[in-house]
Design an enzyme around this catalytic site. Structure first.
Site, PDB file in Angstrom:
ATOM      1  N   ASN A   1      -5.293  -6.810   9.505  1.00  0.00           N
ATOM      2  CA  ASN A   1      -6.368  -7.592   8.910  1.00  0.00           C
ATOM      3  C   ASN A   1      -5.847  -8.400   7.729  1.00  0.00           C
ATOM      4  O   ASN A   1      -5.326  -7.801   6.794  1.00  0.00           O
ATOM      5  CB  ASN A   1      -7.473  -6.645   8.430  1.00  0.00           C
ATOM      6  CG  ASN A   1      -8.735  -7.385   8.050  1.00  0.00           C
ATOM      7  OD1 ASN A   1      -8.894  -8.536   8.391  1.00  0.00           O
ATOM      8  ND2 ASN A   1      -9.610  -6.724   7.321  1.00  0.00           N
TER       9      ASN A   1
ATOM     10  N   GLY B   1      -3.469  -2.634  10.001  1.00  0.00           N
ATOM     11  CA  GLY B   1      -2.325  -2.676   9.092  1.00  0.00           C
ATOM     12  C   GLY B   1      -1.025  -2.278   9.742  1.00  0.00           C
ATOM     13  O   GLY B   1      -1.007  -1.561  10.745  1.00  0.00           O
TER      14      GLY B   1
ATOM     15  N   HIS C   1      -8.822 -10.817  -1.083  1.00  0.00           N
ATOM     16  CA  HIS C   1      -8.736 -10.608   0.369  1.00  0.00           C
ATOM     17  C   HIS C   1      -9.867 -11.448   0.952  1.00  0.00           C
ATOM     18  O   HIS C   1     -11.025 -11.041   0.914  1.00  0.00           O
ATOM     19  CB  HIS C   1      -8.905  -9.117   0.665  1.00  0.00           C
ATOM     20  CG  HIS C   1      -9.031  -8.778   2.117  1.00  0.00           C
ATOM     21  ND1 HIS C   1      -8.149  -7.954   2.760  1.00  0.00           N
ATOM     22  CD2 HIS C   1      -9.940  -9.142   3.058  1.00  0.00           C
ATOM     23  CE1 HIS C   1      -8.507  -7.828   4.032  1.00  0.00           C
ATOM     24  NE2 HIS C   1      -9.594  -8.532   4.234  1.00  0.00           N
TER      25      HIS C   1
ATOM     26  N   ASN D   1      -6.656   0.401  -3.094  1.00  0.00           N
ATOM     27  CA  ASN D   1      -7.528   1.139  -2.164  1.00  0.00           C
ATOM     28  C   ASN D   1      -6.981   2.521  -1.834  1.00  0.00           C
ATOM     29  O   ASN D   1      -6.748   2.873  -0.690  1.00  0.00           O
ATOM     30  CB  ASN D   1      -7.781   0.327  -0.886  1.00  0.00           C
ATOM     31  CG  ASN D   1      -6.507   0.001  -0.121  1.00  0.00           C
ATOM     32  OD1 ASN D   1      -5.412   0.061  -0.683  1.00  0.00           O
ATOM     33  ND2 ASN D   1      -6.645  -0.331   1.141  1.00  0.00           N
TER      34      ASN D   1
ATOM     35  N   ASP E   1       2.180  -6.849   2.550  1.00  0.00           N
ATOM     36  CA  ASP E   1       0.997  -6.102   2.982  1.00  0.00           C
ATOM     37  C   ASP E   1       1.422  -4.848   3.756  1.00  0.00           C
ATOM     38  O   ASP E   1       0.809  -4.477   4.763  1.00  0.00           O
ATOM     39  CB  ASP E   1       0.041  -6.962   3.816  1.00  0.00           C
ATOM     40  CG  ASP E   1      -1.343  -6.309   3.962  1.00  0.00           C
ATOM     41  OD1 ASP E   1      -1.558  -5.218   3.383  1.00  0.00           O
ATOM     42  OD2 ASP E   1      -2.183  -6.884   4.665  1.00  0.00           O
TER      43      ASP E   1
ATOM     44  N   HIS F   1       0.870  -1.188   0.000  1.00  0.00           N
ATOM     45  CA  HIS F   1       0.000   0.000   0.000  1.00  0.00           C
ATOM     46  C   HIS F   1       0.898   1.226   0.000  1.00  0.00           C
ATOM     47  O   HIS F   1       1.678   1.428   0.922  1.00  0.00           O
ATOM     48  CB  HIS F   1      -0.907   0.014   1.233  1.00  0.00           C
ATOM     49  CG  HIS F   1      -1.862  -1.142   1.269  1.00  0.00           C
ATOM     50  ND1 HIS F   1      -3.093  -1.101   0.655  1.00  0.00           N
ATOM     51  CD2 HIS F   1      -1.753  -2.372   1.828  1.00  0.00           C
ATOM     52  CE1 HIS F   1      -3.707  -2.266   0.842  1.00  0.00           C
ATOM     53  NE2 HIS F   1      -2.920  -3.058   1.552  1.00  0.00           N
ATOM     54  N   LEU F   2       0.784   2.017  -1.064  1.00  0.00           N
ATOM     55  CA  LEU F   2       1.613   3.222  -1.153  1.00  0.00           C
ATOM     56  C   LEU F   2       0.819   4.473  -0.790  1.00  0.00           C
ATOM     57  O   LEU F   2       1.385   5.546  -0.659  1.00  0.00           O
ATOM     58  CB  LEU F   2       2.218   3.360  -2.553  1.00  0.00           C
ATOM     59  CG  LEU F   2       3.206   2.250  -2.940  1.00  0.00           C
ATOM     60  CD1 LEU F   2       3.722   2.454  -4.363  1.00  0.00           C
ATOM     61  CD2 LEU F   2       4.380   2.195  -1.972  1.00  0.00           C
ATOM     62  N   ARG F   3      -0.493   4.333  -0.675  1.00  0.00           N
ATOM     63  CA  ARG F   3      -1.389   5.389  -0.152  1.00  0.00           C
ATOM     64  C   ARG F   3      -1.546   6.605  -1.058  1.00  0.00           C
ATOM     65  O   ARG F   3      -2.294   7.503  -0.731  1.00  0.00           O
ATOM     66  CB  ARG F   3      -0.947   5.870   1.234  1.00  0.00           C
ATOM     67  CG  ARG F   3      -0.907   4.772   2.288  1.00  0.00           C
ATOM     68  CD  ARG F   3      -2.288   4.231   2.597  1.00  0.00           C
ATOM     69  NE  ARG F   3      -2.232   3.272   3.699  1.00  0.00           N
ATOM     70  CZ  ARG F   3      -2.902   2.120   3.718  1.00  0.00           C
ATOM     71  NH1 ARG F   3      -3.680   1.786   2.712  1.00  0.00           N
ATOM     72  NH2 ARG F   3      -2.816   1.318   4.744  1.00  0.00           N
TER      73      ARG F   3
END
EC number: 3.5.2.3
Lengths: 439, 319
Positions: A278, A324, A179, A92, A305, A60-62
């Site tokens: 999660n 996370g 997921h 996401n 993750d 996840h690089l956001r």
């Protein structure tokens, strides 16, 4: 082009000692003795393990949306420091990566930064809402060349949507990355449902909520003849289902995260949301099953993750905190600790589960996860398995601080990362030359 | 003792000391002037993130009778609803110089986090955190049982007694606190609940579990019967309901006159309040002479005085 590099006396895959010459982004010599090109930077790699550059299938690089937690730039730097040459950026974001426009933006920004190849993962459904398929074809045919699709963070719960997605991605030899979480069984859930949740009074996330979806999706993949990749397996039951599905010839692949291979639900006793993730941390028995499954190939890959969060999303009540934890910079050390030093796996196996297999599943194996051989792209990670270090959240390159490993000693780390021959990370211990080294 | 967060942290000696101290406190409450000077100059903050008038006024009365200054801080917002964060609230209280913080919070673990987050230095007294713990409730329950069921209470535990706890164990901090404390004090605990309201993972809890109240009454020589409050919405929540209907719950788990009559003569009936009359307990049972429910409330003040005294006066002694 960057300066030629000679890697002297590295242990290739941890088993044979050889030197490697890199010129113009390509491996040009591999052997006991090599001819150093003029002006080459020589790395004394005795005692270091040379692996093909690591490929993370779950990052996840956001960016776009939560640049306060991580950006493509800070995440790329964390990846390079961790020994990765490619990461797959989950969808996401805000806006969600569900259109060709967003995935191209993410891909291009990754190339512009140039520390790691950023391969965007496209959303399966519009806005991750699980209702309408996103335009996967457009994403696949975009410059980002998306092959993996996931609503990660949320399960593709509707079995009909899942079926359609599995069928649809066959068009471009893609895979649905699931997921696995039964949403109804996990409403409001906070941690693994078991002895510890019963005592702590935190709502339980039962193992069956993962296992039932893994089983369903394996059967759906079989029925429509498609590929499914299951993210972050966390239970013994999931391992057994994946093993059964593989024996049956179903095209299912699976991943485990470093944290699920090291930590257990006992960590929740501190009520420190750094351990909230999660799927949740499970029992010692699950951890053992996951380790054995990575070693025997039931679990194909290790994926981080890596999930950066702003500190206010972790410095709060457990139930209010985000799920996370960070993972890019600590993965090699954790994997060495739990799989290599424990004797379950060799470094050659690590190359398989952290580079070759993820590249193959992500359909980027023409670029990454290549052999350390002449003519191949020079994506190389050098690991110092004797460079023990103590993790400190403040010393990480990631913008976020939510590592669960603060204060824990890890036995080794990546000390050099080369992306197409260019150093993207050189550990200070190697006295790096100033030229050709990233700032 | 620096904090009171969970009954699990209490040794048998700790627990008996609190109960004995509560006995002394209760004795002072018989006097004409009930106020003691013990905590003069100390500041006790009642920090309530969740409404609970009963618990708050009990703590307030306890602190005031020990002459402490009391500040009531109602922080109904939460970081979920983007109110002030737990951390900032804690820092605020620290700046104001709270000697003790009595905290009630909707989140399990919030009291632990306040005590161990490094945000404030005062003692933390858990007045109920989510579905985790409510230690003073268990202590006042034990105090009440000891008074009624143990010959010479001073210095004694609850050895040999059998206590049945009936109802929604899954969501109950009262049940969790009681199971641990009663076990520590030597009592046998029987949980009585439908399987849907028993947490998964309690195989190692020091208690038995049965699934109807009649089975408990037939199978055990019950000395104290503790009825838990049942939230009606848990039984009528559509597809997420834990039980088919309130009527069925009452039939299988409600305490009525008939079941009351089948308990041993000396057995007492308890309830942490507030009661749902007609649901988990009938009016007949609630108002019977064997009910000690009102007395529990009074004992709550004495137990909380004891807890505050031991936390705060103990701190002074150490300096």
């Amino acid at each position: 082009m960057s300066r030629p590099i000679v890697i002297l006396n590295a242990s290739l895959y941890g088993d044979t000692t050889a030197s490697i010459v890199v010129e113009d982004g390509v491996i040009t010599q591999v052997g006991e003795t090599v001819d150093a090109p003029e002006g080459a930077w020589e790395i004394d790699a005795s005692g270091l393990v040379a692996l093909p550059g690591l490929v993370d299938l779950h990052t996840h690089l956001r960016e776009p949306g939560r640049e306060d937690a991580e950006t493509i730039e800070t995440g790329s730097r964390a990846a390079a420091v961790g020994g990765w040459t490619a990461v797959h950026a989950m969808a996401n974001t805000n806006p969600v990566s569900d259109t060709a426009g967003v995935v191209e933006q993410v891909y291009s920004r990754g190339q512009e930064i140039g520390l790691v190849d950023v391969f965007p993962v496209g959303a399966v459904t519009v806005g991750l809402k699980g209702e309408h398929l996103s335009e996967m074809g457009a994403m696949a045919n975009s410059r980002a060349r998306v092959r993996l699709f996931s609503d990660d963070g949320v399960c593709v719960y509707d079995p009909v949507i899942m079926r359609r997605a599995l069928e649809y991605v066959k068009t471009f030899d893609g895979a649905v990355v699931q997921h696995a979480q039964d949403l109804r069984l996990t409403e409001g859930s906070q941690m693994h449902e078991g002895e510890v949740s019963a005592e702590l009074g935190l709502a339980g996330w039962p193992a069956v909520a993962e296992e039932s979806i893994v089983a369903r999706d394996a059967l759906l993949a079989e029925h429509v003849g498609s590929r499914v990749h299951v993210q972050h397996l966390s239970t013994r039951g999931s391992v057994e289902i994946v093993r059964w599905a593989k024996d049956r010839g179903i095209a299912v692949t699976a991943e485990a995260t470093p944290h699920h291979l090291l930590l257990t639900h006992e960590s929740a006793r501190t009520y420190d949301p750094l351990f909230k993730v999660n799927p949740p941390l499970r029992t010692e028995d699950d951890v053992e099953a996951l380790r054995a499954a990575v070693a025997d190939g039931t679990i194909d890959i290790i994926a981080t993750d890596h999930a950066p969060h702003a500190s206010e999303d972790k410095d709060c009540e457990w139930a209010a905190a985000s799920f996370g934890m960070l993972g890019l910079e600590t993965a090699v050390g954790v994997v060495q600790k739990v799989l290599v030093d424990s004797g379950l796996m060799t470094w050659r196996d690590v190359a398989r589960v952290m580079s070759e297999n993820p590249a193959r599943i992500g359909k980027v194996d023409h670029l990454h996860g290549r052999p350390l051989a002449v003519g191949e792209p020079a994506n190389i990670t050098l690991v110092d398995p004797k460079a023990a270090w103590t993790v400190s959240a403040d010393a990480l390159s990631s913008r976020a601080r939510n590592t669960p490993y603060g204060g824990i000693e890890l036995p080794g780390r990546a000390v050099v990362t080369l992306l197409r021959g260019a150093p993207t990370h050189i550990d200070a211990s190697l006295n790096p030359p100033t030229e050709g080294v990233p700032a | 003792m620096r904090h009171l967060l969970s009954t699990q942290d209490l040794s048998r000696d700790d627990a008996i000391l609190i109960l004995d101290t509560a006995g002394q406190m209760a004795a002072t409450q018989e006097r004409e002037v009930r106020k003691l000077p013990t905590l003069r100059g100390k500041t006790v903050v009642n920090l309530f993130f969740e409404d609970s008038t009963r618990t708050r006024i009990s703590f307030e009365a306890a602190a005031k009778r020990l002459s402490a200054d009391v500040i009531n801080f109602s922080a109904k917002g939460s970081s979920v609803s983007k109110g002030e964060s737990l951390k900032d609230t804690a820092l605020t209280l620290q700046a104001m110089g709270a000697d003790a913080v009595v905290v009630r919070h909707w989140a399990s673990g919030a009291a632990y986090q306040l005590a161990h987050g490094g945000w404030l230095h005062g003692s933390v007294l858990n007045a109920g955190d989510g579905t985790h713990q409510h230690p003073t409730q268990a202590l006042l329950d034990a105090f009440t049982m000891r008074r009624h069921l143990v010959g010479s209470p001073e210095g004694a535990g609850l050895d040999g007694l059998t206590v049945a706890i009936v109802g929604d164990v899954l969501h109950s901090r009262v049940a969790r606190s009681n199971v641990q404390l009663l076990h520590t004090l030597g009592a046998k605990v029987v949980l009585v609940a439908p399987p849907t309201l028993v947490p998964v993972g309690i195989a190692r809890w020091p208690c038995d579990v049965v699934h109807t109240l009649d089975e408990a009454i037939e199978g055990y020589d019950i000395d104290a019967l503790m009825m838990l409050r049942v939230q009606r919405e848990r039984m009528t929540g559509g597809g997420s309901a834990f039980f088919p209907s309130p009527e069925e719950y009452t039939r299988l788990f409600g305490l009525d006159g008939d079941r009351l009559g089948r308990l041993p003569e000396h057995a007492i009936v308890m309830h942490p309040g507030p009661m749902n009359r007609g649901l988990e307990i009938s009016a007949e049972a609630a108002d019977s002479p064997r009910s000690v429910i009102v007395e529990q409330v009074g004992n709550g003040v004495a137990v909380r005085m004891a807890a505050l005294y031991l936390l705060l006066a103990g701190e002074e002694g150490a300096q």
